[in-house]
Structure formats: structure tokens, C-alpha cells
Design a protein around this motif. Structure first.
Motif, PDB file in Angstrom:
ATOM      1  N   TRP C 136       3.193   3.395 -12.309  1.00  0.00           N
ATOM      2  CA  TRP C 136       3.902   4.650 -12.047  1.00  0.00           C
ATOM      3  C   TRP C 136       4.775   4.565 -10.809  1.00  0.00           C
ATOM      4  O   TRP C 136       5.957   4.873 -10.862  1.00  0.00           O
ATOM      5  N   GLY C 138       5.469   1.723  -8.953  1.00  0.00           N
ATOM      6  CA  GLY C 138       6.290   0.512  -9.023  1.00  0.00           C
ATOM      7  C   GLY C 138       7.446   0.699  -9.974  1.00  0.00           C
ATOM      8  O   GLY C 138       8.584   0.360  -9.664  1.00  0.00           O
ATOM      9  N   GLN C 140       8.900   3.354 -10.666  1.00  0.00           N
ATOM     10  CA  GLN C 140       9.863   4.306 -10.115  1.00  0.00           C
ATOM     11  C   GLN C 140      10.654   3.731  -8.936  1.00  0.00           C
ATOM     12  O   GLN C 140      11.414   4.451  -8.290  1.00  0.00           O
ATOM     13  N   PHE C 142       9.416   2.560  -6.114  1.00  0.00           N
ATOM     14  CA  PHE C 142       8.807   2.817  -4.815  1.00  0.00           C
ATOM     15  C   PHE C 142       8.618   1.482  -4.085  1.00  0.00           C
ATOM     16  O   PHE C 142       8.472   0.432  -4.704  1.00  0.00           O
ATOM     17  N   GLY C 146       8.853   2.875   1.694  1.00  0.00           N
ATOM     18  CA  GLY C 146       9.138   4.159   1.036  1.00  0.00           C
ATOM     19  C   GLY C 146       7.909   5.051   1.000  1.00  0.00           C
ATOM     20  O   GLY C 146       7.967   6.234   1.348  1.00  0.00           O
ATOM     21  N   LEU C 147       6.775   4.496   0.586  1.00  0.00           N
ATOM     22  CA  LEU C 147       5.538   5.290   0.500  1.00  0.00           C
ATOM     23  C   LEU C 147       5.150   5.850   1.869  1.00  0.00           C
ATOM     24  O   LEU C 147       4.796   7.021   2.001  1.00  0.00           O
ATOM     25  N   LEU C 150       7.393   8.580   2.927  1.00  0.00           N
ATOM     26  CA  LEU C 150       7.032   9.854   2.275  1.00  0.00           C
ATOM     27  C   LEU C 150       5.898  10.519   3.044  1.00  0.00           C
ATOM     28  O   LEU C 150       5.889  11.745   3.235  1.00  0.00           O
ATOM     29  N   ALA C 154       6.036  14.044   5.211  1.00  0.00           N
ATOM     30  CA  ALA C 154       5.052  15.103   4.988  1.00  0.00           C
ATOM     31  C   ALA C 154       4.344  15.445   6.296  1.00  0.00           C
ATOM     32  O   ALA C 154       4.115  16.617   6.612  1.00  0.00           O
ATOM     33  N   LEU C 249      -0.168   7.396  -4.377  1.00  0.00           N
ATOM     34  CA  LEU C 249      -0.087   8.371  -3.280  1.00  0.00           C
ATOM     35  C   LEU C 249      -0.003   9.806  -3.806  1.00  0.00           C
ATOM     36  O   LEU C 249      -0.638  10.714  -3.276  1.00  0.00           O
ATOM     37  N   ALA C 250       0.790   9.999  -4.850  1.00  0.00           N
ATOM     38  CA  ALA C 250       1.053  11.356  -5.335  1.00  0.00           C
ATOM     39  C   ALA C 250      -0.205  12.094  -5.769  1.00  0.00           C
ATOM     40  O   ALA C 250      -0.256  13.318  -5.728  1.00  0.00           O
ATOM     41  N   GLU C 251      -1.218  11.340  -6.161  1.00  0.00           N
ATOM     42  CA  GLU C 251      -2.431  11.994  -6.673  1.00  0.00           C
ATOM     43  C   GLU C 251      -3.379  12.473  -5.571  1.00  0.00           C
ATOM     44  O   GLU C 251      -4.362  13.133  -5.857  1.00  0.00           O
ATOM     45  N   ARG C 252      -3.068  12.150  -4.321  1.00  0.00           N
ATOM     46  CA  ARG C 252      -3.946  12.564  -3.216  1.00  0.00           C
ATOM     47  C   ARG C 252      -3.819  14.054  -2.955  1.00  0.00           C
ATOM     48  O   ARG C 252      -2.738  14.631  -3.136  1.00  0.00           O
ATOM     49  N   SER C 253      -4.928  14.630  -2.468  1.00  0.00           N
ATOM     50  CA  SER C 253      -4.890  16.062  -2.187  1.00  0.00           C
ATOM     51  C   SER C 253      -3.941  16.365  -1.038  1.00  0.00           C
ATOM     52  O   SER C 253      -3.254  17.373  -1.036  1.00  0.00           O
ATOM     53  N   GLU C 254      -3.896  15.473  -0.036  1.00  0.00           N
ATOM     54  CA  GLU C 254      -2.967  15.691   1.076  1.00  0.00           C
ATOM     55  C   GLU C 254      -2.210  14.403   1.382  1.00  0.00           C
ATOM     56  O   GLU C 254      -2.757  13.305   1.231  1.00  0.00           O
ATOM     57  N   LEU C 255      -0.972  14.554   1.831  1.00  0.00           N
ATOM     58  CA  LEU C 255      -0.115  13.389   2.036  1.00  0.00           C
ATOM     59  C   LEU C 255       0.012  13.009   3.505  1.00  0.00           C
ATOM     60  O   LEU C 255       0.548  11.958   3.834  1.00  0.00           O
TER      61      LEU C 255
END
Lengths: 347, 132, 389
Positions: C136, C138, C140, C142, C146-147, C150, C154, C249-255
Motif C-alpha cells: 500500500w 510502497g 503509492q 512513499f 516521506g513517511l 508526514l 502531523a 503509518l496510516a493505520e495508526r491511531s495517532e501520527l
């Protein structure tokens, strides 16, 4: 005849390049080019856009207006001269992206700038014969032009999609009739492995564009017993602004009939998307009862002519997706080097 | 290299092209990409198609890219919170980083990602663009 | 549970940087032999070997580093490669730790190695994305900068971290790197250098990022009861924790922070019976400057949103109140991904043994290592003490 448009959709990328930006690079006279072609600027695909992505967004807009289950599509035809693959269909990519399931027939069509209208005729035939319930016909292109060629000022990106059905109650516009005029004419071509098309210069005019557009139109008028004055709108293929205006004049059509569909001045020639986008722009506006003439032209050569009549249902459906003009207004201008990167001339 | 595989992306065409994830049949929580086991304990899921509408949580512009994206630099990546709940990492297209704001509305679009080399397969999927 | 205690009795480390003259095997051999020499033991004493490595196959065409590590020493003992992205070294260390704790082994050699400079930067960028969610993230496009960018955006959106505070992390780590003989960058830099360096992924510039590095590090672990037989000043493992979070990363509750760090730290600190006040130094995973900021908060060195101020005030220099990354960190010492976790152990051991030269933290008794795999899917936190715990 019983075929009508039950959904239509347009898509034009947001990027533009001005004729003067291109002219500056080649030391050309901007005034002469803009006056000659009537094209101020043209659309350019994003770095992540191609005929398939353009076709998908146009198709999704058509589905939004048709309110049908995509799985009821029995045919998907994508017409283009810039299919992403030489072998592997764009139509299958579109079918997957719109959720058409697997029970549909599909193919890519190619006939220079009239591949989209040829697809429309194919869908009409299948629908009218009862072979399929709905057919999706798309004309889309990210037209190529060799750097420095006259075509560079006009070759643009965009597309339009039409869903054709036989149920009168579902029509946004009826396709009253169609006919074609086809010949073997070497005005514009691209061999298999060439990156850019070539053309025969001024030969693309009288013996090519004008002959086919005029003959197809005359045949259509004869067949339907209609006069130019019977039409509210007329769309002629627009390789530039000069040709369709001249053709209209020769045929006896007036500026108020063709001005709404004449989007070449603002976005250039989107090839297979060109006359189809002229039609979507007219459908965005036309009142029920309005009669529309559409005449495409594809080099090589042929013209497909259509007579359409707008139905009342269009009033409640046209707002369900973005209009052609929404895409025309959204623009970001590119410099020539950026344009070259978008066109993958440089990597 | 795996990027040269024509097959590796194929098995996710449907999920990627149409933003299809899943929803837990026990608690109703929705996931994109689809999940195998729900934190609630649920193991049964129904396919869920997302609207593609969402909000931009964070973003940046990538200037040094992996090989297959080199010709596309610079490009913007971000994390989008879909209206239905899930957060999705995705490219943000039709925009420069300078024009974007955290919290702004975005929508899903179908775009080309990369080619497996000059003569290889093309890979498509979903990106997000600012709503206009 | 009765567990045996574990001590570090020898360390070895190669020069970090563009080590053109050495390949994967030569780097690994240098670190292994140095560590055994430091522990004053022959290879035959080793019961087991664990080697942390992430991209041997991708960058050097060499998998099976377990076989390579034992081969170098002419041994037939159990030898295993361990992979957990940038936390590979710490995972190898934990395997060694658990092998001795459980009684399966008395003497374990732990290695970390990575050879990264033989391939292009773009290839490295692609390879390292294997630490994220390839399917997902890779796909895209990312990248790791970049990660972390992000996460930085945040974090900044939440707490208002300034550019200067972020850059101060790099300046401090280069200051330490300049005082570490094996560091890739033995060169001090200014805030201005950071601001003016090439943008990689806004807000991170090149000098906010750890470099591409070759290097290897090894440590010899043994049953604490026998440690003094080999080493005058063994360093003891007082606690160790490992935790996981979502691969993407996107699936974490907080960034804006790394949850797995908080979980691993809680385990490690509880086992070591220490609080954050007891720490004399920490080696944290500063793959990017923002990562050090988040690590400081996740380890509890300060409250949420407060790390930037601490760094800006100079409190995290080797002679400050809370020394962070005296080795120069991943930023200045370099980040040969599979070796980093072991290198952190080497640094803490040298500090607790008083062997850290110009960057020595005076009277250091307790040190912590913090190693992150990916954008936070794997985290290891270890606590080391000078005296027997």
C-alpha cells in the motif's frame, strides 16, 4: 431506431500550456499561430494521466448521470489513438475501474480522431439489436505531437463517455440517426513503433477534413430530411478553430449553432475526445427538445454524423456529475520544460 | 526486482481501482485496505466500497523517489481520513504541496502509478485530489 | 520466572560511512573479530550467533548471513540472521539475550551489518521501503523521508515545533559525531547548514536525514555470573522491551508519536526497575530529526510537545542534563540499518565503561538504547547498567 444516451460524462486534465509558451521555444510568431489555428491554449495530461485514466473519470461521470448498475453494461469500447498499450485493452482497465463485472464485451477502437464516435455507433448497433442492455462508448486521448511540429499547438488531452440504452424512458437524449462517410486518404498517420504521428500538411484540408465532414453531413441531412436551420446546436470535429467554422459556413450553419460546442479554442484538439466533448458541453446546457448535429472526423479518413434530440430527463440528471465547463475552468499553466515532462518527451 | 512483476499488483486491482476494503460483520468497523481479523474479535467481513471522499490529515512533497517513481518527482504524498472512517496513505495529485492545507477536502481519482520499465506493464490505482 | 542475568563483555565496531574497500563479509568479520578480542575469548567459546541485517539480498545479493557469520569464525554452532527492518540489530540482540536468559546458551555473539553504498540512492530508497507496507505505501510512492515528513507535519500541526528546534537536533548530533572516531560525519554543522541543505520531503532537508552508510557492529553477551571472568567492567542488561504496531503509518491511531516506543519502554523500564529520572544517557533512533523529538517524548524524557525546547536549550548534549545520542546518532554516526541497533549497544557500553573519550558522559551508570523498525511497526528499548542489576 431506438437508441439514446442514458448517461454522459466529460473529463479534461487541469494542466494547460499557452500557444505563446510553445511559440517562444521555436521562435514562432504567436499572433500568426493563434490567428491561424484559433487555439489560445491546450490541455495537457498530468504526469499520472493517460487515455485509461481519462476514460475512467469520464465513464464514472456518465454512470453518475445514468444511475444504472455498472454490471448492466454489456459492452465497453474505448476509442483513442493514444491507448497506453499497443496490445492490451484500455477497455478492460476501464471496466475494472468502474465495476462493470466481467460479463461484457470490450475492445479498443482506433480511427484517428473519430475512434470515439465509431465506438458510439458500435454501442448503438448492439443496443438496437437487443444484444446488450447498455453499452459504454468512450473517446479519449492524450494526443501526441512531435516537438516543433505544427500539431504541438493543438494536440490536447481529454475524453468523453456515453452510455447508450434502448429504453426511451431512460434517455437524456435520443440518437435519432447516424451515418458515415469513409475513404482511404493518407492525410495523417502513425506507424506502429513511431512515437509521434505524421501528417501531409495542407493535404489535411480540402481532400481530407472538408471532403469527409461535408459529405457525411450532407448524407445525414438527406437521410433525415432535415435542414441546417432545423438544428439548435452543431458540433463539427475541431482540429483547430478555423476548420469547423469554415465547414459550418459552407454547410449553412450559423455561429449561434456551433459556438457552444466549439471548445477547441480553450482546450485544443483532444482527438478522439474532441467532437464527443463538444457534445457533452452542449448536453450540459441544451433544453429538452433541442436538436443537435454532431459530425466527427478521423484522419485516414472518415466522418460519423449523428442527429440527437434532447429529452426532459436531462434536466434532473445533468447536475449529478461535473460539467464539461467545470473541467475547462480548472487550470494550471505549465512552462514548456514542464510540458515536455508531462508528455514524457523528457524523463 | 519485484517492480518488474506484471502479476504482483494484479491481485489488488479491484481494491485499488475502486477503493474496496471491508467491514466487520460483528462490530461494523470499516477498513481500507481490507483487514483479516477485526480488533473486536470478528473474523467475518463484508466487502465495502468507500465513497472516496475524505479529509487531508498530513502531507509532504517527495523529491527523492524510489526508482520507479523517479520520473514523476516531485509528487505529493499524504494521509487521508475517509468520511467512512479509515485512514489511507496515498498520493495527492493535481496539486503542489504549497497549495494544500491540513484538513482540506479531497476526493479519490483513478490514476497511473508507474510502469515496470520501458516495455513493462503499467500500474494503476487510486490517488486523491483536492475537491474543486 | 527465574531468568539468568546477561552481561555485555565485549564490543566491536567498524568505521561507519562509505567504506568502499569493504563488502558485507569484510565488515561483518571486522566487527566480529574485534568483539571477540575485546571479550578476550576465542571463537570456540561462542554457543550461538545472531546477526541483524535488513537488505543483504537487495543491496549485495547475499542472504543467509547466519551462514556467513559462523563461516567467518569457522564455527558450526547455531547461527541465525534476524530481520526487523532498521530494528534488525536490536532484534538480534534480543535473541541473544533470551538465549542466555533461558539457559540455552552461555555465550552469544550478536552482530549487525549493512552494506548500502554499492547501489544507487534510488535503489536504496526502494529497498528501504521494504520496511514500510510495500503493498500500500510502497505502491503509492512513499519513501522513508516521506513517511517521517508526514509524521513531522502531523506533530507540528499538533504541537507547533519550530524549524530551529528540529534543526537543533541535527546540529547537536553532528557535534557528537565530530567526537566519535567511527562516525560517518566527524564534522560540526550550523543551523544555517541545515536550513540551506537540499529539501528531501518538506519539512525535512538532507541534514534532517540520516545518511546511507556501510558498517557493522558486534557485541559478546554472556551469563552475568561468569562475566567477570572475561571482562573487568561488564555492562549488564537490566531490562529489555519490544513492541509492535501497524506496518502502515496510516493505520495508526495517532501520527505524532510512536506508540510501540511507549509500550517497549514501559516493559524495559519495569524490568530494570528504573524511572526516566535514573537515566544518564539515551541512544535513540534518530533516522530523521523528527524521530529524535518523538523518541524523547515517547521515552518520557519530557512531556508531549516539549522535546523541541529541550533540544534548543542544549540539554541533550553529552554534558547536558539529558544526553541524547552521544554517538552522533543515526544522523551523524551513520545508519547502516541492520547494524544500528547493535551500534547503539556498543555506544552505551563504552559510555558506561568510561571509554567514550571526548563525548564521555561523566559518571554514567545507566543508559538506554531505542531502536525503531520502519515508521514504528517494531520498537526495541533496552536498559543497561554498570553494576549488576
Amino acid at each position: 431506431m431506438t437508441a439514446g444516451i442514458v448517461g454522459y460524462g466529460a473529463y479534461i486534465p487541469k494542466y494547460r500550456i499557452k500557444a505563446e509558451t510553445i511559440a517562444r521555444v521555436w521562435g514562432a510568431d504567436t499572433r500568426r499561430i493563434v490567428d491561424g489555428l484559433g487555439i489560445q491554449e491546450k490541455s495537457v495530461p498530468g504526469k499520472d494521466e493517460d487515455t485509461a485514466t481519462i476514460a475512467v473519470e469520464a465513464a464514472r461521470n456518465a454512470l453518475a448521470r445514468a444511475l444504472i448498475n455498472p454490471k448492466d453494461l454489456g459492452a465497453i469500447y474505448v476509442g483513442s489513438e493514444s491507448h497506453p498499450y499497443a496490445v492490451k485493452p484500455t477497455a478492460g482497465i476501464v471496466g475494472e475501474a468502474i465495476g462493470a463485472g466481467n460479463h461484457y464485451t470490450a475492445a479498443d477502437t482506433e480511427f484517428a480522431c473519430k475512434a470515439g464516435t465509431a465506438a458510439l455507433q458500435m454501442c448503438m448497433g448492439l443496443v438496437q439489436s437487443g444484444m446488450i442492455k447498455y453499452g459504454l462508448a468512450i473517446g479519449a486521448d492524450t494526443s501526441q505531437a512531435a516537438p516543433g511540429d505544427a500539431l504541438e499547438y493543438s494536440a490536447a488531452a481529454g475524453g468523453a463517455a456515453f452510455i447508450v440504452g434502448s429504453q426511451e424512458s431512460e434517455w437524456l437524449a435520443e440518437i435519432k440517426d447516424t451515418c458515415s462517410f469513409t475513404s482511404d486518404t493518407p492525410d495523417f498517420w502513425r506507424r506502429g513503433l513511431s512515437p509521434h504521428p505524421r501528417h501531409a500538411g495542407r493535404f489535411t484540408g480540402e481532400p481530407a477534413y472538408f471532403k469527409h465532414v461535408l459529405q457525411a453531413t450532407k448524407a445525414m441531412l438527406d437521410k433525415t430530411h432535415l435542414q441546417p436551420t432545423d438544428f439548435d446546436y452543431a458540433v463539427f470535429h475541431m482540429p483547430n478553430a478555423k476548420f469547423p467554422i469554415a465547414a459550418a459556413a459552407k454547410l449553412g450553419f450559423k455561429p449561434e449553432q456551433y459556438k457552444d460546442g466549439l471548445l477547441v479554442t480553450a482546450i485544443g484538439n483532444t482527438y478522439s475526445g474532441c467532437s464527443p466533448l463538444g457534445l457533452t458541453k452542449v448536453l450540459d446546457k441544451a433544453r429538452p427538445g433541442a436538436r443537435i448535429l454532431v459530425v466527427s472526423y478521423g484522419s485516414g479518413s472518415g466522418s460519423d454524423a449523428f442527429v440527437l434530440e434532447v429529452k426532459p430527463l436531462i434536466e434532473e440528471r445533468r447536475g449529478l456529475a461535473r460539467r464539461t465547463e467545470d473541467y475547462m475552468k480548472r487550470k494550471t499553466y505549465l512552462e514548456y520544460a514542464q510540458y515536455s515532462k508531462h508528455m514524457e518527451e523528457i524523463h | 526486482m519485484f517492480e518488474e512483476s506484471a502479476v504482483i499488483r494484479w491481485r489488488k486491482y479491484t481494491d485499488r481501482y475502486r477503493l474496496i476494503g471491508n467491514a466487520c460483520k460483528a462490530c461494523g468497523e470499516t477498513y481500507y485496505p481490507a483487514k483479516e481479523q477485526c480488533p473486536c474479535g470478528g473474523k467475518e467481513f463484508a466487502a465495502q466500497q468507500f465513497s472516496g471522499k475524505g479529509r487531508l490529515l498530513t502531507f509532504t512533497e517527495v523529491k527523492a523517489a524510489p526508482e520507479v517513481f523517479e520520473s514523476k518527482t516531485p509528487y505529493v504524498i499524504g494521509i487521508v481520513k475517509l468520511d467512512e472512517g479509515p485512514k489511507v496513505g496515498a498520493q495527492i495529485c493535481d496539486a503542489n504541496a504549497g497549495d494544500l492545507k491540513i484538513g482540506q477536502r479531497v476526493e479519490a481519482v483513478f490514476r497511473k502509478f508507474y510502469a515496470s520499465g520501458e516495455t513493462g506493464v503499467l500500474h494503476y490505482g487510486t490517488k486523491f485530489r483536492p475537491v474543486f | 520466572m527465574v531468568e539468568r542475568k546477561v552481561a555485555v563483555i565485549g564490543v566491536g565496531i567498524t568505521r561507519f560511512g562509505e567504506v568502499w574497500e569493504k563488502g558485507l563479509r569484510q565488515l561483518l568479520a571486522e566487527a566480529e573479530l574485534q568483539a571477540l578480542a575485546d571479550a578476550r575469548i576465542n571463537p570456540e567459546k561462542v554457543d550461538m550467533i545472531f546477526t541483524g541485517n535488513m537488505c543483504g539480498g537487495e543491496f549485495a545479493g547475499q542472504e543467509h548471513l547466519g551462514g556467513m557469520a559462523s563461516s567467518i569464525l569457522n564455527l558450526n554452532v547455531a547461527s541465525t540472521r534476524v530481520e526487523g527492518a532498521c530494528a534488525s540489530g536490536s532484534l538480534a540482540f534480543r535473541q541473544g539475550l533470551m538465549a542466555i536468559e533461558s539457559g540455552r546458551a552461555d555465550m552469544v555473539l550478536v552482530n549487525g551489518v549493512e552494506k548500502m553504498t554499492d547501489v544507487s540512492t534510488e535503489h536504496v530508497t526502494t529497498g528501504l521501503m521494504g520496511a514500510g507496507d510495500e503493498e500500500w505505501e510502497g505502491f503509492q510512492g512513499f519513501t522513508f523521508p516521506g513517511l517521517y515528513a508526514l509524521m513531522a507535519k502531523a506533530y507540528m500541526n499538533k504541537f507547533g515545533l519550530s524549524r530551529k528546534q528540529l534543526a537543533a537536533v541535527a546540529v547537536k548530533n553532528h557535534f557528537h559525531g565530530a567526537r566519535n572516531p567511527i562516525a560517518q560525519y566527524r564534522k560540526e554543522i550550523t543551523l544555517d547548514d541545515v536550513y540551506k541543505s537540499m529539501m528531501v520531503a518538506e519539512p525535512l532537508t538532507l541534514l534532517d536525514c540520516s545518511p546511507i552508510t556501510d558498517g557493522a557492529a558486534s557485541v559478546v553477551l554472556c551469563n552475568a555470573e561468569t562475566a567477570k571472568q572475561y571482562c573487568e567492567a561488564p555492562v549488564y542488561v537490566a531490562g529489555s522491551g519490544q513492541a509492535s504496531d501497524t506496518l502502515a503509518l496510516a493505520e495508526r491511531s495517532e501520527l505524532h508519536h510512536v506508540k510501540a516506543t511507549r509500550l517497549a519502554k514501559t516493559q524495559a523500564f519495569a524490568q530494570a526497575k528504573i524511572t526516566v529520572k535514573d537515566l544518564d544517557l539515551v541512544e535513540v533512533h534518530d533516522c530523521f530529526t523528527i524521530a529524535e523529538i518523538m523518541a524523547m517524548e515517547d521515552l518520557g524524557l519530557c512531556g508531549n510537545g516539549k522535546a523541541g525546547r529541550l533540544v534548543e536549550q542544549g540539554q541533550t548534549y553529552f554534558d547536558g542534563k539529558t544526553p541524547v545520542n552521544t554517538s552522533g546518532g543515526l544522523k551523524a554516526c551513520g545508519h547502516p540499518v541492520g547494524a544500528t541497533g547493535v551500534k547503539q549497544v556498543v555506544e552505551v557500553v563504552q559510555q558506561l565503561q568510561g571509554k567514550a573519550g571526548k563525548r564521555q558522559v561523566k559518571g554514567a551508570e545507566i543508559g538506554v538504547t531505542h531502536n525503531v523498525g520502519g515508521s514504528g511497526a517494531t520498537v526495541v528499548v533496552n536498559v543497561f547498567k554498570r553494576g549488576l542489576p
